[in-house]
Every structure is written in C-alpha cells, then in structure tokens.
Design a protein around this motif. Structure first.
Motif, PDB file in Angstrom:
ATOM      1  N   TYR A 191       0.850  -1.191   0.000  1.00  0.00           N
ATOM      2  CA  TYR A 191       0.000   0.000   0.000  1.00  0.00           C
ATOM      3  C   TYR A 191       0.881   1.235   0.000  1.00  0.00           C
ATOM      4  CZ  TYR A 191      -2.465  -3.731   2.532  1.00  0.00           C
ATOM      5  OH  TYR A 191      -2.969  -4.944   2.925  1.00  0.00           O
ATOM      6  N   TYR A 251       0.541   5.364   0.999  1.00  0.00           N
ATOM      7  CA  TYR A 251      -0.235   6.414   1.650  1.00  0.00           C
ATOM      8  C   TYR A 251       0.556   7.711   1.559  1.00  0.00           C
ATOM      9  CZ  TYR A 251      -2.982   2.698   3.964  1.00  0.00           C
ATOM     10  OH  TYR A 251      -3.783   1.620   4.227  1.00  0.00           O
ATOM     11  N   GLN A 274       1.023  11.519   3.685  1.00  0.00           N
ATOM     12  CA  GLN A 274       0.727  12.310   4.879  1.00  0.00           C
ATOM     13  C   GLN A 274       1.227  13.724   4.652  1.00  0.00           C
ATOM     14  OE1 GLN A 274       2.506  10.942   8.614  1.00  0.00           O
ATOM     15  NE2 GLN A 274       0.719  11.655   9.746  1.00  0.00           N
ATOM     16  N   GLY A 323      -4.219  14.033   7.950  1.00  0.00           N
ATOM     17  CA  GLY A 323      -4.078  12.619   8.267  1.00  0.00           C
ATOM     18  C   GLY A 323      -3.497  11.864   7.092  1.00  0.00           C
ATOM     19  N   LEU A 324      -3.140  10.620   7.343  1.00  0.00           N
ATOM     20  CA  LEU A 324      -2.664   9.790   6.250  1.00  0.00           C
ATOM     21  C   LEU A 324      -3.817   9.522   5.289  1.00  0.00           C
ATOM     22  CD1 LEU A 324      -0.801   8.823   8.808  1.00  0.00           C
ATOM     23  CD2 LEU A 324      -0.135   7.069   7.165  1.00  0.00           C
ATOM     24  N   PHE A 353      -4.971   7.253   1.845  1.00  0.00           N
ATOM     25  CA  PHE A 353      -4.693   6.097   1.014  1.00  0.00           C
ATOM     26  C   PHE A 353      -4.475   6.519  -0.431  1.00  0.00           C
ATOM     27  CE2 PHE A 353      -5.168   1.857  -0.631  1.00  0.00           C
ATOM     28  CZ  PHE A 353      -5.914   1.997  -1.800  1.00  0.00           C
ATOM     29  N   TYR A 365      -3.317   0.361  -3.709  1.00  0.00           N
ATOM     30  CA  TYR A 365      -3.161  -0.951  -3.096  1.00  0.00           C
ATOM     31  C   TYR A 365      -2.740  -1.944  -4.161  1.00  0.00           C
ATOM     32  CZ  TYR A 365      -5.281  -5.535  -1.814  1.00  0.00           C
ATOM     33  OH  TYR A 365      -5.538  -6.861  -1.592  1.00  0.00           O
ATOM     34  N   ASP A 395      -6.938  -1.380  -6.689  1.00  0.00           N
ATOM     35  CA  ASP A 395      -7.525  -0.141  -6.191  1.00  0.00           C
ATOM     36  C   ASP A 395      -6.500   0.983  -6.323  1.00  0.00           C
ATOM     37  OD1 ASP A 395      -9.385   0.787  -3.159  1.00  0.00           O
ATOM     38  OD2 ASP A 395      -8.772   1.957  -4.908  1.00  0.00           O
ATOM     39  N   SER A 415      -7.778   4.139  -6.416  1.00  0.00           N
ATOM     40  CA  SER A 415      -8.739   5.229  -6.245  1.00  0.00           C
ATOM     41  C   SER A 415      -8.185   6.431  -5.499  1.00  0.00           C
ATOM     42  CB  SER A 415      -9.984   4.712  -5.518  1.00  0.00           C
ATOM     43  OG  SER A 415      -9.643   4.264  -4.214  1.00  0.00           O
ATOM     44  N   LEU A 452       4.311   7.240   2.481  1.00  0.00           N
ATOM     45  CA  LEU A 452       4.522   6.047   3.295  1.00  0.00           C
ATOM     46  C   LEU A 452       4.061   4.812   2.548  1.00  0.00           C
ATOM     47  CD1 LEU A 452       3.160   7.736   6.483  1.00  0.00           C
ATOM     48  CD2 LEU A 452       5.364   6.591   6.462  1.00  0.00           C
TER      49      LEU A 452
END
Lengths: 113, 117
Positions: B33, B35, B37, B42-43, B45, B48, B56, B58, B91
């Motif tokens: 994954y 991510y 930040q 916040g983190l 997404f 994936y 995904d 998205s 991340l």
C-alpha cells in the motif's frame, strides 16, 4: 463530515496520569478499528486492534461503541515514553475494501515528568 | 527481521521535475500500500497492490501519479511534473497474505519526505 474525527489535542499530562482519547467515525459500515501510534517524524505503528467487546493490553484499554460510532483509548499510569500522536483508524469491509485504512488526524499526547 | 524499507528517505526537487519513490516490502508480504501524509493532514490512502496488480488506485490524486510493482516485491511510486502541493511524506506499508475479506496488520516503512520547491 470527516470520515474519522479526533480531538487533535495536545494533551499534556503528568507521569502516572490516566488519559482518554475519543474518536468518531462517519461510516456505519466500518468494520475494523485500530489505534496506531506515531512518534515524531516516524512511521505509524499498530498499537492495538479494537474489538466490539472492548480489549485491554497492559496499560491500554480500547472500547468500541457501534451504536454511537465512536472508539476510545484509555492509557493508565502514563509513562514518558507514551508521548506520541495516537491515530484512530477504521476500515470498511464492504466490497472487499478491508485493506484501506482511513486515518484520523491524530491526537498529540505529551507526558511530562 | 527486516521491516519495510523506503528510499530515498528525503527528496528535494524542483517544481515540474519527475520523482520516483521506492518501497521494499517485508519478505513474503503480498499486499502493498502507498499512503501520503501532508502537513497537518491525516494519512490518506493512495493505492493498493495485491501481487503485481493494483485493484484499487482510487486514492491517486491525479494522473501525474502512477505506481507499479514488479516480481511481487518492490514497488515504485512515480510523480510526474511535481507541484508544490505534492510535498508530503509518502509512506509504504505491506501486509501478509491471508483469507480474502480479512484485514491484515499493515506494517509501515519510514517514509520518503518529499519537498517540491
């Protein structure tokens, strides 16, 4: 409304204190719940999963209230090393999307000597 | 054992340049994954991977962002024509294979701090 909301803090507490954080989530289809911990300029690390019946891990207790859509984390006997940002995290399990972690912005805790 | 590693740890680039960020997942973790930040956020997404495929995408914010994974292991996140708003910590996380429909603990790497001037 944000998907996961937390009080950003900061929470400043003395060593030995008990401190509680709450978190609310907007999607009632959320199925998995976690608390992650993130130290300054570090990656998030899983602190504990949150189960419907509530669960405890040493000084840490997590609770879930599905009806009110909130999650809590209680830290007893705070240590200096508990100083960090605590991230509330949820996932949806619908449509196989249980992998997608949705994070709150975090609550900053500082434990003082 | 070795955790998730990412490189570079820091990257400063000029607006308009392309950057590549690398992630080495934990050995045996089939899910990967990405991510992001951003400061004060916040983190969020991004994408994936299950094996080499990305079911995904998205969370990718624009078509300037792309990612690939080869050999079921290393992944590269590429940002083309970087903009200042791309500045963030990127991340990577990985998780074990498991039964479909069950969430698995995601282990995060230390991140790449990207600054676009």
């Amino acid at each position: 409304r944000k998907e996961v909301e937390q009080d950003p803090g900061p929470f400043n507490v003395p060593e030995g204190a008990t401190v509680a954080f709450n978190c609310t989530y907007s999607n009632s289809a959320s199925q998995s719940f976690f608390w992650y911990r993130q130290d300054c300029r570090k990656e998030p690390k899983l602190l504990m999963s949150v189960y419907s019946s509530g669960n405890e891990d040493g000084r840490f207790t997590a609770q879930l209230n599905r009806a009110s859509q909130y999650i809590s984390l209680l830290i007893r006997d705070s240590k200096l090393s508990d100083s960090a940002t605590y991230l509330c995290v949820v996932t949806l399990n619908s449509g196989g999307s249980n992998y997608k972690l949705t994070f709150g912005k975090g609550t900053l805790l500082t434990v003082n000597p | 054992g070795a955790g998730v590693s990412q490189s570079p740890s820091n990257k400063v680039t000029e607006k308009g340049k392309d950057v590549e960020l690398r992630c080495d997942p934990i050995s045996g973790h089939t899910a990967l994954y990405w991510y992001r930040q951003s400061l004060g956020q916040g983190l969020e997404f991004l994408i994936y991977f299950q094996g080499n495929s990305a079911p995904d995408k998205s969370g990718l914010p624009s078509d300037r962002f792309s990612a690939e994974r080869t050999g079921g292991s290393v992944s590269t996140l590429t940002i083309q024509r970087t903009q200042q708003e791309d500045s963030a910590v990127y991340l990577c996380a990985s998780s074990r294979p498991g039964l479909a429909g069950l969430g698995k603990t995601q282990y995060f790497g230390p991140g790449t701090r990207l600054l676009v001037l």
